[in-house]
Write an enzyme that holds these catalytic residues in place. Sequence first.
Site, short mmCIF file in Angstrom:
data_model
loop_
_atom_site.label_atom_id
_atom_site.label_comp_id
_atom_site.label_asym_id
_atom_site.label_seq_id
_atom_site.Cartn_x
_atom_site.Cartn_y
_atom_site.Cartn_z
N HIS A 17 43.72 22.59 32.56
CA HIS A 17 43.93 23.98 32.14
C HIS A 17 44.61 24.06 30.77
O HIS A 17 44.19 24.85 29.92
CB HIS A 17 44.82 24.70 33.16
CG HIS A 17 44.22 24.84 34.53
ND1 HIS A 17 44.85 24.40 35.67
CD2 HIS A 17 43.04 25.35 34.94
CE1 HIS A 17 44.10 24.65 36.71
NE2 HIS A 17 42.98 25.21 36.30
N LYS A 41 44.59 35.93 49.90
CA LYS A 41 44.79 34.47 49.99
C LYS A 41 46.27 34.12 49.86
O LYS A 41 46.99 34.77 49.10
CB LYS A 41 44.03 33.76 48.87
CG LYS A 41 42.61 33.41 49.23
CD LYS A 41 42.08 32.42 48.22
CE LYS A 41 40.61 32.14 48.41
NZ LYS A 41 40.06 31.45 47.25
N ARG A 90 33.68 21.27 34.29
CA ARG A 90 34.15 19.88 34.33
C ARG A 90 32.98 18.94 34.59
O ARG A 90 32.91 17.84 34.07
CB ARG A 90 35.19 19.70 35.44
CG ARG A 90 36.51 20.36 35.15
CD ARG A 90 37.33 20.47 36.39
NE ARG A 90 36.65 21.31 37.37
CZ ARG A 90 37.07 21.49 38.61
NH1 ARG A 90 38.15 20.89 39.04
NH2 ARG A 90 36.40 22.28 39.42
N SER A 128 43.09 21.44 41.00
CA SER A 128 44.40 21.86 41.50
C SER A 128 44.61 21.44 42.94
O SER A 128 45.70 21.01 43.31
CB SER A 128 44.55 23.38 41.37
OG SER A 128 44.56 23.74 40.01
N1 COA Z 1 40.46 21.51 34.32
C1 COA Z 1 40.98 21.29 35.53
N2 COA Z 1 40.67 22.01 36.61
C2 COA Z 1 39.81 23.02 36.43
C3 COA Z 1 39.25 23.31 35.21
C4 COA Z 1 39.61 22.50 34.11
N3 COA Z 1 39.12 22.70 32.88
N4 COA Z 1 38.42 24.36 35.35
C5 COA Z 1 38.49 24.71 36.64
N5 COA Z 1 39.33 23.90 37.30
C6 COA Z 1 39.60 23.90 38.75
C7 COA Z 1 40.86 24.53 39.22
O1 COA Z 1 41.92 23.61 39.19
C8 COA Z 1 40.48 24.92 40.63
O2 COA Z 1 40.60 23.81 41.49
P1 COA Z 1 40.70 23.97 43.07
O3 COA Z 1 39.45 24.60 43.53
O4 COA Z 1 40.86 22.59 43.51
O5 COA Z 1 41.92 24.82 43.32
C9 COA Z 1 39.00 25.27 40.51
O6 COA Z 1 38.56 24.64 39.35
C10 COA Z 1 38.66 26.73 40.36
O7 COA Z 1 39.78 27.42 40.00
P2 COA Z 1 39.91 28.57 38.95
O8 COA Z 1 39.33 28.21 37.64
O9 COA Z 1 41.32 28.96 38.95
O10 COA Z 1 38.97 29.66 39.51
P3 COA Z 1 39.06 30.45 40.84
O11 COA Z 1 37.77 30.18 41.52
O12 COA Z 1 40.29 30.25 41.60
O13 COA Z 1 39.12 31.95 40.30
C11 COA Z 1 38.34 33.86 39.04
C12 COA Z 1 38.11 32.43 39.47
C13 COA Z 1 39.79 34.23 38.93
C14 COA Z 1 37.72 33.96 37.67
C15 COA Z 1 37.56 34.77 40.01
O14 COA Z 1 37.96 34.47 41.33
C16 COA Z 1 37.77 36.24 39.76
O15 COA Z 1 37.39 36.74 38.74
N6 COA Z 1 38.39 36.97 40.72
C17 COA Z 1 38.67 38.38 40.58
C18 COA Z 1 37.78 39.22 41.50
C19 COA Z 1 36.44 39.50 40.85
O16 COA Z 1 36.32 40.00 39.77
N7 COA Z 1 35.36 39.19 41.59
C20 COA Z 1 34.01 39.42 41.14
C21 COA Z 1 33.48 38.29 40.27
S1 COA Z 1 32.90 36.99 41.28
#
Ligand code: COA
Length: 158
Positions: A17, A41, A90, A128
């Site tokens: 990140h 969650k 990734r 994560s």
């Molecule tokens: N390096 C390391 N880890 C990475 C990464 C990087 N460059 N890019 C993504 N990840 C990992 C995270 O660590 C996380 O790991 P985990 O699954 O083991 O916890 C995973 O990828 C995904 O996490 P994150 O990027 O935080 O995305 P998310 O899926 O939790 O949330 C949002 C994505 C916030 C963009 C999305 O849920 C959202 O927009 N929610 C709001 C509601 C909404 O608008 N919904 C409609 C659209 S679908």
Amino acid sequence: MRIGVYPGSFDPTTYGHTDIIERASKLVDTLYVSVLHNPDKVPHLTIEKRVELLKELTKDISNVIIEPFTGLLVDYVEKKNADMIIRSFRAISDFEYELQLAHTNHKLNSRVETIFLVSRNEYAYISSSMVKQIHKFGGDITMMVPKQTLDVLNQEQH
Ligand code: COA
């Protein structure tokens, strides 16, 4: 003025990140790193701790603003008057999910573009949930997370 939003759960923030934040901050005038507060969650770290940790980790990057957000991402992006959502790949396994997210957000608001940064090779294996699992069982995560993240995870354990 170019405004970007890098959204995520950041539970917790890893080197993957911080690498994206550093690189994305150079592409825009203002970068919002937006931490999802999902009332459905139960995260490992509270929203306050995740925000505080990110603020500490980005304190030397002057154009980065850390904020919590809840609700639809496109609504938040609109409120910030942002031009783009920044996400990262990734591996090919991220592609399907990210594609769906980008298409959905575009359907909800056609003004919003999603830009992808490719994760650096050395961070491409980090996630994560893996970090949390390794830490829980006493494994070494120092090559995956900044010291500040490790400190926060250690505090949580006690
Ligand atoms: N390096 C390391 N880890 C990475 C990464 C990087 N460059 N890019 C993504 N990840 C990992 C995270 O660590 C996380 O790991 P985990 O699954 O083991 O916890 C995973 O990828 C995904 O996490 P994150 O990027 O935080 O995305 P998310 O899926 O939790 O949330 C949002 C994505 C916030 C963009 C999305 O849920 C959202 O927009 N929610 C709001 C509601 C909404 O608008 N919904 C409609 C659209 S679908």
